[in-house]
Design an enzyme around this catalytic site. Structure first.
Site, mmCIF file in Angstrom:
data_model
loop_
_atom_site.group_PDB
_atom_site.id
_atom_site.type_symbol
_atom_site.label_atom_id
_atom_site.label_comp_id
_atom_site.label_asym_id
_atom_site.label_seq_id
_atom_site.Cartn_x
_atom_site.Cartn_y
_atom_site.Cartn_z
ATOM 1 N N GLU A 62 0.704 -1.074 0.147
ATOM 2 C CA GLU A 62 -0.628 -0.100 -0.046
ATOM 3 C C GLU A 62 1.034 1.136 0.298
ATOM 4 O O GLU A 62 1.709 1.279 0.569
ATOM 5 C CB GLU A 62 -1.049 -0.256 1.201
ATOM 6 N N SER B 59 20.834 -1.292 34.109
ATOM 7 C CA SER B 59 20.294 -1.336 35.429
ATOM 8 C C SER B 59 20.660 -2.211 36.273
ATOM 9 O O SER B 59 21.353 -2.930 37.358
ATOM 10 C CB SER B 59 19.108 -1.101 35.905
#
Length: 712
Positions: free
Chosen positions: A45, A359
């Site tokens: 598309e 972390s």
């Protein structure tokens, strides 16, 4: 003898407004389709400008440049000798339409506008386009002068028609039309259309592919026929990853399927089909009776044959056989989808790689593992000879040797991936060690630092200015002080992240180029607002921002084995914690305790809120039936109220969230997907009253039952 026809569809990695690049990829797909003997080629598309142009579709330049690219395709002799179905936006009578153009040998046969537009979730097509609400109606479209001069045509048919060749009939529908209750392919099939094309811009969501493929196979299971599905693939400039999976289906059975995740910019899928199979499949009484009652489509007659002459027999042309549909598990989707999206992003923004605050927790671990997966995909594509990937890898890694190509994901990561553990006195030795070991295993350039002096300096500035010094709650401070001290650490990590992202390439001898900062807040934390505004969740892009904690854990378990990373087991077994409060003998901060709900409950709340469109009252009613007697009505009510309270007071955070890969249908992303306001009464007083009434009725009913049992 049968009527054998070879058809082609494709996945294209188009980029919004990359007109020349998009044209070249379209051309490559056409040339490849012809080389395989295809007589029909279908593309995605809006493939000429790229599907994700968004408000650029409001600009007339987009339409002009699209026609200029289409003209160059028509003029190129390599595009002749094959029927082409190409996606383009068109301005007709001052109205903008999302269209397909069907052409042959440099002549336009038909312009078919989209009837039904995608206008929910991630899509806003009616913001730019107007649907063609005239089924089976055709009028004349005057072509641009550049096209008139090229083709000799002044006007062509524009509307809802079909193409009739000497041997078959072809119709087109576009993306959303497949998903509508009264899809065009039904009427086309009943009117004798044998080949139906569908050109899409369909994005990836976890567990979504089976829904799409079920609709595609169902389209020809009931009606018979050949269905060609083309799709965009890749990140064309936004949060979505279009996941390809081009498909060719005959009478409900898949005969060819393209890949869902890949770094290849062009993938052509072909199949050879016997038209007689369609005609035999449709020879049913009910089909014939319904055909006599269906309205007809105007046919554009084209004197060409798509199947070879039936006079001669060629044993080399063999019909394609049915095959099983291939699906990825959700864990594999997480490993592949965000990784492909990130590769497109970094190569198209001219980045020098990625920077991640690592972390030692599972979220940043998952993000780092996705980067590792991306490096594995890059190496795989390079080994397979993908020249575009090799060229992009050299540029991103700043390698000047024209003979170099990535052959090892760890070695490649060492050039483009940077991680940093930003510790404080509240950090544990365990998270620091996990972060360091993971960085070593995946190859990132790792920095380990303590930022206590920076935090202390900021607190001191406040103390000098106000004469007051905040302390943590565990040491006697208030909740306000406690939250402020946590936020200082989180926000300083964001400042450091951008400083390191800009300067680490320079530290390593590179004079130009910066790193993309990666965020690592999952969808459940975003939904609950369990993050600090402008903390280290504020980044350039976030690969996991629309993935639940539950799915991330499954992904890490999968990656531990698939990627041979035993260290990942330690991340899975660790208790999720922000490590923003002091650790004492009797206290360790816990995410789920802080939030007042589990990650599993957050996922349930999110799905009910977004997917099932529940407010507080209807959510309580649904959970009342699902969670009792495990929980009492009062406990359920408290959880629902708590969720909506924190969702509401933190809604403003979503307005500045890092652009995240869209993977989950309950994403709270304010910028595209979830358009609820950010100033809401968090108490929901009327809904709360109605909930309380039911709780009281339920408790009274339970009391009555207990009294009755005692009497009995």
């Amino acid at each position: 003898m049968g009527h054998l026809i070879t058809v082609a569809t494709c996945n294209l990695n188009q980029w919004a407004l990359d007109f020349e690049g998009n044209r070249d990829r379209i051309l490559q797909s056409i040339v490849e389709a012809k080389s395989r003997g295809a007589s029909l080629r279908v593309g995605p598309e809006l493939e000429i400008p790229g599907y994700g142009c968004l408000d650029h579709f409001i600009e007339n330049d987009t339409y002009l440049h699209s026609w200029e690219m289409y003209a160059s395709l028509l003029a190129n002799k390599e595009t002749h000798g094959i029927l082409l179905d190409i996606g383009i936006p068109i301005l007709h009578k001052n109205v903008k339409y999302n269209c397909r153009i069907l052409s042959y040998d440099g002549k336009i046969l038909l312009i078919r506008p989209k009837l039904w537009l995608a206008n929910d979730g991630n899509y806003r097509e009616m913001r730019y386009f107007t649907p063609w609400q005239r089924p089976r109606y055709v009028e004349k479209y005057v072509l641009p002068r550049m096209i008139q001069k090229l083709t000799g045509q002044v006007s062509v048919d524009f509307g809802d028609a079909v193409i009739s060749t000497l041997d078959t009939v072809i119709g087109a529908e576009t993306c959303e039309e497949l998903f509508t209750p009264d899809s065009p392919h039904i009427g086309m099939s009943l009117d004798g259309v044998e080949i139906i094309t569908n050109s899409s811009g369909s994005h990836h969501e976890l567990r979504k592919l089976n829904t799409r493929l079920n609709l595609i196979t169902e389209a020809t299971t009931k009606c018979g026929g050949i269905y060609l599905y083309a799709n965009q693939r890749g990140c064309d400039g936004d949060r979505l990853y279009y996941d390809g999976c081009a498909l060719i289906v005959v009478n409900g059975e898949v005969v060819a399927q393209g890949s869902q995740f890949s770094l290849n910019d062009v993938e052509v899928v072909t199949a050879t089909i016997d038209l007689e199979d369609v005609r035999a499949y449709r020879s049913q009484i009910s089909y014939g009776l319904q055909c006599t009652q269906t309205p007809t489509y105007e046919r554009v007659h084209v004197p060409i044959e798509l199947s070879p002459s039936s006079i001669t027999f060629d044993a080399r042309i063999v019909p394609s056989r049915p095959r099983e549909i291939r699906y990825h598990r959700p864990e594999e989707e997480i490993a592949l989808g965000p990784a492909c999206w990130m590769w497109d992003y970094v190569r198209r923004c001219n980045g020098a790689g990625f920077f991640l605050p690592l972390s030692g927790g599972i979220d940043s671990c998952a993000t780092a593992t996705i980067v590792h997966s991306m490096c594995r995909l890059v190496v795989k594509a390079a080994v397979e000879g993908n020249e575009q990937v090799i060229k992009d890898a050299r540029r991103i890694a700043n390698v000047q040797d024209d003979a170099w190509k990535p052959t090892d994901p760890v070695e490649f990561a060492s050039k483009i991936f940077h991680t940093c553990y930003m510790g404080t006195e509240n950090s544990s030795a365990e998270t620091r060690a996990r972060a360091k070991e993971l960085s070593e295993k995946i190859g990132s350039y790792h920095v380990d630092l303590n930022m206590d002096t920076l935090v202390a300096a900021v607190v001191s500035v406040f103390e000098v200015a106000t004469g007051k010094r905040p302390i943590f709650k565990i040491f006697g401070g208030s909740q306000t002080e406690n939250l402020a001290l946590q936020n200082i650490q989180a926000r300083l990590r964001m400042v450091l992240a951008y400083l390191f992202a800009q300067l680490l390439p320079w530290v390593r001898g590179r004079q130009t180029g910066g790193l993309l900062v990666l965020g690592s807040a999952n969808v459940d934390e975003c939904l609950r607002g369990y993050l600090t505004k402008y903390d280290c969740s504020s980044a350039d892009i976030n690969p996991i921002g629309s993935i639940s904690k539950t799915d991330l854990k499954k992904f890490i378990a999968y990656a531990e084995t698939e990627f041979k990373l035993p260290i990942l087991k330690e991340f899975l077994e660790a208790t999720p914690t922000a490590e923003l409060e002091p650790i004492t003998e009797n206290y360790v901060q816990s995410d789920e305790i802080d939030m007042g709900m589990t990650y599993e409950e957050l996922s349930i709340f999110g799905r009910l809120r977004k997917i099932q469109k529940c407010g507080p009252y209807s959510m309580f009613l649904k959970l009342y039936h699902e969670w009792t007697p495990r929980l009492t009505p009062r406990q359920i009510a408290e959880k629902v109220k708590r969720f909506f309270f924190f969702y509401s007071i933190n809604r403003h955070k979503m307005t500045v969230m890092t652009p995240a890969y869209h993977a989950e249908n309950y994403s709270p992303d304010d910028n595209r997907f979830d358009l609820r306001p950010f100033l809401i009464n968090p108490r929901f007083p009327w809904a709360s009253k109605k909930i309380d009434e039911i709780v009281e009725q339920s408790e009274k009913g339970l009391t009555d039952n207990l009294e009755q049992l005692t009497v009995d």
